[in-house]
Write an enzyme that holds these catalytic residues in place. Structure first.
Site, short mmCIF file in Angstrom:
data_model
loop_
_atom_site.label_atom_id
_atom_site.label_comp_id
_atom_site.label_asym_id
_atom_site.label_seq_id
_atom_site.Cartn_x
_atom_site.Cartn_y
_atom_site.Cartn_z
N SER A 112 0.86 -1.19 0.00
CA SER A 112 0.00 0.00 0.00
C SER A 112 0.90 1.23 0.00
O SER A 112 2.01 1.20 0.53
CB SER A 112 -0.85 -0.02 1.27
N SER A 113 0.38 2.34 -0.53
CA SER A 113 1.21 3.55 -0.60
C SER A 113 1.40 4.17 0.79
O SER A 113 2.21 5.08 0.95
CB SER A 113 0.59 4.57 -1.56
N CYS A 114 0.68 3.67 1.82
CA CYS A 114 0.87 4.25 3.15
C CYS A 114 2.17 3.80 3.81
O CYS A 114 2.49 4.22 4.91
CB CYS A 114 -0.32 3.95 4.05
N TYR A 141 -0.74 -0.45 10.29
CA TYR A 141 -0.94 -1.11 8.99
C TYR A 141 0.31 -0.97 8.13
O TYR A 141 0.76 -1.92 7.49
CB TYR A 141 -2.15 -0.45 8.31
N LYS A 145 2.73 -3.79 6.40
CA LYS A 145 2.94 -3.83 4.94
C LYS A 145 4.43 -3.74 4.60
O LYS A 145 4.90 -4.39 3.67
CB LYS A 145 2.16 -2.70 4.27
N HIS A 184 -12.95 3.43 2.86
CA HIS A 184 -12.10 4.51 2.37
C HIS A 184 -12.99 5.65 1.87
O HIS A 184 -14.21 5.52 1.78
CB HIS A 184 -11.19 3.99 1.26
P1 GDP Z 1 -6.23 7.36 3.82
O1 GDP Z 1 -5.95 7.57 2.37
O2 GDP Z 1 -5.45 6.26 4.43
O3 GDP Z 1 -6.09 8.65 4.61
O4 GDP Z 1 -7.73 6.85 3.98
P2 GDP Z 1 -9.20 7.34 3.58
O5 GDP Z 1 -9.49 6.94 2.17
O6 GDP Z 1 -10.11 6.78 4.62
O7 GDP Z 1 -9.22 8.91 3.73
C1 GDP Z 1 -8.67 9.78 2.79
C2 GDP Z 1 -9.02 11.22 3.11
O8 GDP Z 1 -10.41 11.44 2.85
C3 GDP Z 1 -8.78 11.65 4.56
O9 GDP Z 1 -8.24 12.97 4.54
C4 GDP Z 1 -10.18 11.67 5.14
O10 GDP Z 1 -10.34 12.55 6.23
C5 GDP Z 1 -10.98 12.15 3.93
N1 GDP Z 1 -12.44 11.87 4.00
C6 GDP Z 1 -13.41 12.79 3.79
N2 GDP Z 1 -14.63 12.25 4.01
C7 GDP Z 1 -14.42 10.94 4.31
C8 GDP Z 1 -15.29 9.87 4.64
O11 GDP Z 1 -16.52 10.00 4.69
N3 GDP Z 1 -14.72 8.67 4.89
C9 GDP Z 1 -13.34 8.48 4.84
N4 GDP Z 1 -12.85 7.25 5.06
N5 GDP Z 1 -12.50 9.49 4.56
C10 GDP Z 1 -13.02 10.70 4.32
#
Ligand code: GDP
Length: 325
Positions: A112-114, A141, A145, A184
């Site tokens: 994963s890119s994280c 996580y 990874k 996500h």
């Molecule tokens: P990340 O890429 O590991 O940070 O995982 P996410 O895909 O869960 O979140 C990506 C970004 O989208 C973060 O900055 C979240 O705060 C934002 N975000 C905005 N609204 C939402 C939501 O409803 N759900 C999630 N999961 N992220 C959200």
């Protein structure tokens, strides 16, 4: 150098019910591979080394796509670090070890890119791994990874195993998790806009400030890249898989809004975490090998929303499976 995979090859997709595994299965079936091996969670607990060894002995896979794992969005990652680190460490450990013991010809491990440091220069090149501190919201996580990459490298170095690793950017597509707490961002936004429109509301809550940037790759493109790498990539270092383009969460929310619920207002909630400010992958190594994504974001979101509408029951069932306490 290209490695041919015969259509009759015994191919195990570990994690075939997930977003990625189901896309890889679809792709393999479409290409005419007819000796595909899968096991559900009830049939095989991938955290149990003895069970995994037994399964490999009985099923003799020749190629393995290791795409199983406990995954989730920013809230799930930051509140369930024990599950995320334990499940993923164990799953990678057992499957890689069994693949070595049972003479698997080729294994592709998906990270994963994280894995990259929070303050990484952008776009992120493969060699930036382990050059700085990780983003706290997904550290557990990411550590699991990173250990998966190192595991594949160690087995290659010590035993000569042909195990490779690919690091995809944020993914989306059909069969995703649409649970608002554990998903996500893209499936969450899609569902929020859909539910708000159906309920006649005029505003949707978007977590964080809207300023973080994310790169999104359709899972069918990822499946294509995985097959491509299985055939063409043979190095011990991991390789990035993405589009090379990103956009802000605000822009992403507006794009989803315009497709699912035009006119809806966005209400940002800055009390929710932003996570990594940016994680745009440098995909020049993958491009140099001759692979490029095909599905553009808007088209991919449209297709995924269509899937969501046509498969509402499955989406609900998956959301329930991914419920958090
Ligand atoms: P990340 O890429 O590991 O940070 O995982 P996410 O895909 O869960 O979140 C990506 C970004 O989208 C973060 O900055 C979240 O705060 C934002 N975000 C905005 N609204 C939402 C939501 O409803 N759900 C999630 N999961 N992220 C959200």
């Amino acid at each position: 150098m290209a490695t041919e995979i015969p259509r009759s090859a015994r191919i195990y997709v570990a994690g075939h019910r997930g977003l990625v595994g189901s896309a890889i299965l679809r792709r393999l079936r479409a290409e005419g591979f007819d000796n595909l091996l899968t096991a559900t969670r009830d049939q095989l607990d991938l955290r149990d080394q003895a069970a995994v060894n037994y399964w490999f002995r009985a099923n003799r896979p020749e190629h393995v796509f290791l795409v199983a794992g406990t995954v989730g969005g920013i809230l799930a990652n930051s509140t369930r670090p024990a599950e995320f680190i334990y499940d993923n460490l164990m799953i990678h450990g057992t499957v890689v070890h069994a693949a070595h013991l049972h003479g698997v010809k080729r294994l592709l491990y998906l990270g994963s890119s994280c894995i990259y440091p929070r303050e990484c220069p952008q776009p992120i090149r493969e060699e930036y791994l382990l050059t700085g501190l990780l983003e706290p919201t997904n550290e557990a996580y990411a550590i699991a990874k990173i250990s998966g990459i190192k595991l594949c490298q160690a087995y290659r170095l010590q035993y000569g195993c042909d195990f490779i690793s690919a690091m995809p950017t944020n993914l989306y597509g059909p069969h995703d998790n649409f649970n608002l707490k554990s998903s996500h961002v893209l499936p969450a936004l899609m569902r929020k806009f859909h539910d708000a429109r159906v309920a006649g509301r005029d505003e949707v809550e978007v977590w964080g400030t809207g300023s973080p940037k994310r790169e999104l790759l359709h899972v069918d493109d990822l499946a294509d890249a995985c097959l491509f790498l299985m055939r063409h990539y043979d190095e011990d270092g991991h390789i990035n898989v993405g589009t090379g383009e990103d956009l802000s969460i605000r822009e992403l929310a507006e794009t989803v809004r315009d497709i699912v619920a035009p006119g809806m207002r966005l209400a940002f909630d800055p009390t929710k975490p932003d996570g990594m400010p940016r994680k745009l992958l440098d995909v020049s190594r993958l491009h140099a090998l001759g692979w490029r994504h095909r599905i553009e974001l808007r088209e991919g979101i449209r297709g995924t929303y269509q899937w969501f509408l046509e498969n509402h029951e499955e989406a609900e069932m998956r959301a329930a499976e991914h419920a958090m306490a």
